[in-house]
Design an enzyme around this catalytic site. Structure first.
Site, PDB file in Angstrom:
ATOM      1  N   HIS A  18      13.032   6.894   4.550  1.00 17.58           N
ATOM      2  CA  HIS A  18      13.985   6.157   5.406  1.00 17.58           C
ATOM      3  C   HIS A  18      15.242   5.786   4.614  1.00 17.58           C
ATOM      4  CE1 HIS A  18      10.213   4.625   7.708  1.00 17.58           C
ATOM      5  NE2 HIS A  18      10.818   5.450   8.512  1.00 17.58           N
ATOM      6  N   LYS A  42       4.347  -8.473  22.143  1.00 17.98           N
ATOM      7  CA  LYS A  42       3.138  -8.126  21.385  1.00 17.98           C
ATOM      8  C   LYS A  42       3.515  -7.477  20.064  1.00 17.98           C
ATOM      9  CE  LYS A  42      -0.786  -5.184  22.393  1.00 17.98           C
ATOM     10  NZ  LYS A  42      -0.505  -3.828  22.759  1.00 17.98           N
ATOM     11  N   ARG A  93      11.697  15.359   9.852  1.00 16.64           N
ATOM     12  CA  ARG A  93      10.914  15.914   8.737  1.00 16.64           C
ATOM     13  C   ARG A  93      10.499  17.314   9.142  1.00 16.64           C
ATOM     14  NH1 ARG A  93       7.695  10.408   8.902  1.00 16.64           N
ATOM     15  NH2 ARG A  93       8.335  10.843  11.022  1.00 16.64           N
ATOM     16  N   SER A 131       5.473   6.405   7.364  1.00 19.12           N
ATOM     17  CA  SER A 131       4.905   5.050   7.277  1.00 19.12           C
ATOM     18  C   SER A 131       3.410   5.059   7.590  1.00 19.12           C
ATOM     19  CB  SER A 131       5.605   4.112   8.256  1.00 19.12           C
ATOM     20  OG  SER A 131       6.969   4.051   7.984  1.00 19.12           O
TER      21      SER A 131
HETATM   22  P1  ADP Z   1       9.138   5.819  14.766  1.00 19.88           P
HETATM   23  O1  ADP Z   1       9.306   4.540  15.473  1.00 19.88           O
HETATM   24  O2  ADP Z   1       9.678   7.002  15.514  1.00 19.88           O
HETATM   25  O3  ADP Z   1       7.765   6.053  14.224  1.00 19.88           O
HETATM   26  P2  ADP Z   1       9.826   5.501  12.053  1.00 19.88           P
HETATM   27  O4  ADP Z   1       9.935   4.086  11.641  1.00 19.88           O
HETATM   28  O5  ADP Z   1       8.611   6.232  11.629  1.00 19.88           O
HETATM   29  O6  ADP Z   1      10.107   5.694  13.575  1.00 19.88           O
HETATM   30  O7  ADP Z   1      11.079   6.284  11.472  1.00 19.88           O
HETATM   31  C1  ADP Z   1      12.361   6.114  11.967  1.00 19.88           C
HETATM   32  C2  ADP Z   1      13.072   7.435  11.927  1.00 19.88           C
HETATM   33  O8  ADP Z   1      13.077   7.911  10.593  1.00 19.88           O
HETATM   34  C3  ADP Z   1      12.420   8.530  12.768  1.00 19.88           C
HETATM   35  O9  ADP Z   1      13.461   9.315  13.311  1.00 19.88           O
HETATM   36  C4  ADP Z   1      11.624   9.312  11.790  1.00 19.88           C
HETATM   37  O10 ADP Z   1      11.488  10.665  12.177  1.00 19.88           O
HETATM   38  C5  ADP Z   1      12.510   9.195  10.556  1.00 19.88           C
HETATM   39  N1  ADP Z   1      11.775   9.348   9.300  1.00 19.88           N
HETATM   40  C6  ADP Z   1      10.684   8.673   8.895  1.00 19.88           C
HETATM   41  N2  ADP Z   1      10.286   9.064   7.659  1.00 19.88           N
HETATM   42  C7  ADP Z   1      11.171  10.038   7.271  1.00 19.88           C
HETATM   43  C8  ADP Z   1      11.288  10.880   6.112  1.00 19.88           C
HETATM   44  N3  ADP Z   1      10.410  10.798   5.122  1.00 19.88           N
HETATM   45  N4  ADP Z   1      12.298  11.762   6.093  1.00 19.88           N
HETATM   46  C9  ADP Z   1      13.163  11.857   7.125  1.00 19.88           C
HETATM   47  N5  ADP Z   1      13.104  11.113   8.236  1.00 19.88           N
HETATM   48  C10 ADP Z   1      12.124  10.214   8.318  1.00 19.88           C
END
Ligand code: ADP
Length: 165
Positions: A18, A42, A93, A131
């Site tokens: 991120h 929630k 990704r 995550s």
């Molecule tokens: P979500 O609510 O969609 O699960 P996340 O908190 O997992 O969102 O991630 C926010 C954004 O960052 C999403 O667009 C996700 O695809 C992107 N993202 C998460 N991890 C990575 C990574 N390692 N490389 C590139 N983009 C990422």
């Protein structure tokens, strides 16, 4: 006029993947708002929205003049309107992200045509960092210290030690 974009997600918790996207996005936009999506009715994550925001702020202190961290409830496009942002950043990704992200982008355009979605890819070092996986591995005692900022690693270890299994 400043080009402002919202990088939205759950960030439960923020990872180095991120953070890499935030830094890259600053090469294109003047200001990034990291928007933590949460449900006020929630709390569903491992970390509360308040905890997630605090961890993101700590990880991005060096960029505080161009990065704002906030939490929002409800529709992302409505949040964009409220804060005057015309761009949404999402990270991509593997191919597996594509279908979901594409659907979301189309839906957001349907809801609000004034806001454009931009996709960015993180460094290959974080291509597999998610995550969900970080939490799963940490809960099983695996070492995820290279994949998350130091403050998040500390918080993860603490939270998981207190969490009933
Ligand atoms: P979500 O609510 O969609 O699960 P996340 O908190 O997992 O969102 O991630 C926010 C954004 O960052 C999403 O667009 C996700 O695809 C992107 N993202 C998460 N991890 C990575 C990574 N390692 N490389 C590139 N983009 C990422």
């Amino acid at each position: 006029m400043k080009r402002k974009a919202v990088y939205a997600g759950s960030f439960d918790p923020i990872t180095k993947g991120h953070l890499d996207i935030v830094r890259r996005a600053l090469g294109v936009f003047d200001e990034i708002v990291v928007g933590v999506a949460y449900n006020s009715a929630k709390e569903t994550g491992l970390f509360t929205a308040v905890e997630r925001v605090a961890m993101i702020r700590e990880a991005l202190t060096d960029l505080a003049d161009r990065v704002e961290v906030d939490a929002f409830d409800g529709l992302l496009v409505d949040y964009c309107d409220r804060i005057g942002a015309h761009a949404i950043i999402r990270g991509l990704r593997a191919v597996s992200d594509f279908e979901y992200e594409f659907q979301m982008a189309m839906m957001n355009r349907h809801l609000n045509d004034r806001v454009e979605t931009y996709f960015m890819t993180a460094s290959e070092a974080y291509f597999y960092t998610a995550s969900r996986l970080v939490k799963e591995v940490a809960s099983l005692g695996g070492n995820v210290s290279g994949l998350v900022p130091a403050g998040v690693h500390r918080a993860l270890v603490e939270k998981l030690a207190r969490k009933p299994s």
